[in-house]
Design a protein around this motif. Structure first.
Motif, short mmCIF file in Angstrom:
data_model
loop_
_atom_site.label_atom_id
_atom_site.label_comp_id
_atom_site.label_asym_id
_atom_site.label_seq_id
_atom_site.Cartn_x
_atom_site.Cartn_y
_atom_site.Cartn_z
N SER A 1 34.38 -31.20 -7.95
CA SER A 1 33.23 -30.59 -8.61
C SER A 1 33.46 -29.11 -8.81
N TRP A 2 32.64 -28.51 -9.67
CA TRP A 2 32.72 -27.06 -9.91
C TRP A 2 32.31 -26.28 -8.67
N ARG A 3 31.37 -26.80 -7.89
CA ARG A 3 30.93 -26.07 -6.70
C ARG A 3 32.08 -25.84 -5.74
N PHE A 4 32.88 -26.87 -5.50
CA PHE A 4 34.04 -26.73 -4.63
C PHE A 4 35.06 -25.77 -5.24
N LEU A 5 35.30 -25.89 -6.53
CA LEU A 5 36.31 -25.06 -7.18
C LEU A 5 35.90 -23.60 -7.17
N HIS A 6 34.64 -23.31 -7.46
CA HIS A 6 34.17 -21.92 -7.44
C HIS A 6 34.18 -21.35 -6.03
N ALA A 7 33.83 -22.18 -5.03
CA ALA A 7 33.88 -21.71 -3.65
C ALA A 7 35.32 -21.38 -3.25
N SER A 8 36.26 -22.24 -3.63
CA SER A 8 37.67 -21.97 -3.32
C SER A 8 38.14 -20.70 -4.01
N ARG A 9 37.70 -20.50 -5.24
CA ARG A 9 38.08 -19.28 -5.97
C ARG A 9 37.51 -18.04 -5.30
N LEU A 10 36.27 -18.12 -4.85
CA LEU A 10 35.65 -16.98 -4.17
C LEU A 10 36.41 -16.63 -2.89
N TRP A 11 36.69 -17.63 -2.05
CA TRP A 11 37.37 -17.36 -0.78
C TRP A 11 38.83 -16.96 -0.99
N SER A 12 39.41 -17.38 -2.08
CA SER A 12 40.77 -16.92 -2.40
C SER A 12 40.76 -15.43 -2.70
N ALA A 13 39.74 -14.97 -3.44
CA ALA A 13 39.62 -13.54 -3.72
C ALA A 13 39.38 -12.75 -2.45
N VAL A 14 38.50 -13.26 -1.58
CA VAL A 14 38.22 -12.57 -0.32
C VAL A 14 39.45 -12.54 0.56
N ALA A 15 40.17 -13.66 0.63
CA ALA A 15 41.34 -13.75 1.52
C ALA A 15 42.45 -12.81 1.08
N THR A 16 42.68 -12.69 -0.20
CA THR A 16 43.77 -11.84 -0.68
C THR A 16 43.44 -10.37 -0.57
N ASN A 17 42.16 -10.03 -0.44
CA ASN A 17 41.78 -8.62 -0.35
C ASN A 17 41.79 -8.11 1.08
N ALA A 18 41.08 -8.79 1.98
CA ALA A 18 40.91 -8.24 3.32
C ALA A 18 41.13 -9.23 4.45
N MET A 19 41.16 -10.50 4.17
CA MET A 19 41.21 -11.51 5.23
C MET A 19 42.40 -12.43 5.01
N THR A 20 43.59 -11.88 5.12
CA THR A 20 44.82 -12.60 4.83
C THR A 20 45.06 -13.84 5.71
N PRO A 21 44.54 -13.91 6.96
CA PRO A 21 44.76 -15.15 7.73
C PRO A 21 44.16 -16.41 7.09
N LEU A 22 43.25 -16.22 6.11
CA LEU A 22 42.63 -17.38 5.47
C LEU A 22 43.46 -17.95 4.34
N VAL A 23 44.56 -17.27 3.97
CA VAL A 23 45.35 -17.71 2.82
C VAL A 23 45.96 -19.09 3.07
N PHE A 24 46.58 -19.27 4.24
CA PHE A 24 47.23 -20.55 4.51
C PHE A 24 46.25 -21.72 4.54
N PRO A 25 45.11 -21.63 5.26
CA PRO A 25 44.17 -22.76 5.21
C PRO A 25 43.64 -23.04 3.80
N LEU A 26 43.47 -21.98 2.99
CA LEU A 26 43.00 -22.20 1.62
C LEU A 26 44.05 -22.96 0.80
N CYS A 27 45.31 -22.63 1.01
CA CYS A 27 46.38 -23.38 0.32
C CYS A 27 46.36 -24.84 0.73
#
Length: 416
Positions: free
Chosen positions: A94-120
């Motif tokens: 769904s779009w809700r999941f995709l937009h949430a993943s996109r949001l957390w990808s932006a947050v992870a790449t800016n200030a919260m790099t430990p979240l990059v691997f779980p997002l992948c």
């Protein structure tokens, strides 16, 4: 006490902001491109605001909340994989999941790099859930775009070639069989440019679009574009020649299978695949020459500690900048072509003045919609970057105001 109150207020604001974002992001349709285009600006604006809030918030509070929300996504993906036919799967596709993943990808790449691997891992789980179903090809392409953004910004290797090759193989070797439905209404033909714009706004193909050669060709073209993006990201890595061995073999196998099959792919789509094969072969040779010139005959294992792009000349931009430039060039080219198409002169085929006036009115309305679609696509053409336009079209103004009221209601500061 003042610090505790401030922390409580920060946590409350972050929770309510993300709730408002998910409520708005879930209102998009999986197959209605026009409806999704109208909501794209609102979702992009809210996503940018929420990401900025997490960036400027207290690191401990922001990371704890972000980790919790990413964990919720991971649990949802796990439940969906356990029951692919259940309701949990539809929530992931769904779009809700995709937009949430996109949001957390932006947050992870800016200030919260430990979240990059779980997002992948979450995105690869979503790709696995979509499986090899042809109708979910747009959804898989969206997920791979997010993985490429994470890969480029954090300078990490993400193996996206295999899922891309799976999509390419299916649409290059499958023959389209149109199903005759006497009850269905005759639909206006879709141009390749319109199909390219529609694919950016949907998650799944309808049965009619799935058996449309125009959409098949555009999926092949977009897949080869993403393969080129991956190649650009990894162009100056040490192990690129070894990484390209399997993709080159797969390319040759797929093109050979395409010749022996009765595929419906056009000559243009086949040319795109052959061009990608040539680019991969050339890049492998070029990277091998650069590595020998810079490091001699040292093994790859001895050079892995040199970073992500040790072969990159100092004057060239980073992988993230090169990826962003490629995406902007493609999006600007689409927008320009749409604008040129909408500004074509009206054809006067003669006839009575009344008939000509009606036809002129219909054509004017059609051109107005095309111009609006071109402007909307030009202003919001990034999947992982937020570009805000300087104006909102009149017909979308009421919807923008209603969504703003929904956001204010969801925040409900007076209840705190």
């Amino acid at each position: 006490d003042d610090d505790d109150d401030e922390n409580n207020l920060t946590e409350y604001a972050l929770r309510k902001s993300y709730s408002a974002f998910t409520a708005t992001a879930g209102k998009q349709s999986a197959t209605n491109a026009i409806k999704n285009a109208r909501r794209a600006a609102n979702i992009a604006f809210i996503a940018a605001a929420v990401a900025n809030l997490f960036d400027i918030s207290n690191t401990k509070i922001g990371y704890r909340l972000a980790f919790g929300y990413v964990r919720q996504l991971a649990l949802a993906v796990r439940s969906a994989l356990a029951d692919p036919q259940g309701n949990a799967a539809s929530q992931i596709l769904s779009w809700r999941f995709l937009h949430a993943s996109r949001l957390w990808s932006a947050v992870a790449t800016n200030a919260m790099t430990p979240l990059v691997f779980p997002l992948c891992q979450i995105l690869f789980g979503a790709l696995q859930l979509a499986g090899n179903q042809a109708k979910y090809a747009p959804y898989r392409l969206h997920c791979i775009k997010l993985l490429h953004a994470l890969c480029a910004r954090r300078e990490l290797y993400v193996p996206t070639v295999k899922p891309l090759m799976t999509i390419l193989e299916h649409f290059l070797t499958t023959k389209i069989v149109r199903k005759a439905d006497p009850k269905s209404k005759k639909r206006k033909s879709t141009t390749s440019l319109e199909a390219a714009v529609i694919l950016d706004r949907i998650l799944s193909l309808s049965d009619e679009d799935l058996h449309n050669r125009i959409f098949q060709d555009e999926i092949i073209r977009e897949t080869t574009n993403l393969l080129s993006d991956w190649l650009e990201i990894c162009r100056y890595t040490i192990g690129l020649p070894e990484l390209l061995v399997v993709p080159v073999i797969d390319f040759k196998r797929i093109l050979k299978a395409q010749k022996s099959s009765s595929s419906s792919a056009s000559k243009t789509a086949i040319a795109c695949a052959k061009s990608s094969l040539a680019a991969f072969t050339s890049a492998a040779q070029h990277a091998s020459n650069l590595r020998i010139k810079a490091f001699g005959n040292k093994s790859v294992a001895d050079l892995l500690d040199l970073g992500f792009e040790p072969l990159k000349p100092p004057s060239l931009p980073s992988a993230a900048d090169r990826l962003q430039r490629r995406r902007m060039e493609r999006a600007d080219r689409k927008a320009k072509l749409l604008d040129e198409e909408s500004s074509l002169p009206l054809a006067n085929s003669g006839g009575s003045s009344a008939t000509t006036s009606v036809d002129h009115s219909k054509n004017s309305d059609s051109q107005k919609k095309k111009k609006l679609r071109a402007a909307d696509f030009f202003r919001y053409h990034h999947d992982d970057e937020v570009l805000l336009g300087d104006a909102i079209s009149p017909e979308d103004d009421n919807e923008e105001q209603n969504n703003s009221k929904d956001i204010i209601t969801a925040l409900n500061i007076d209840d705190f």
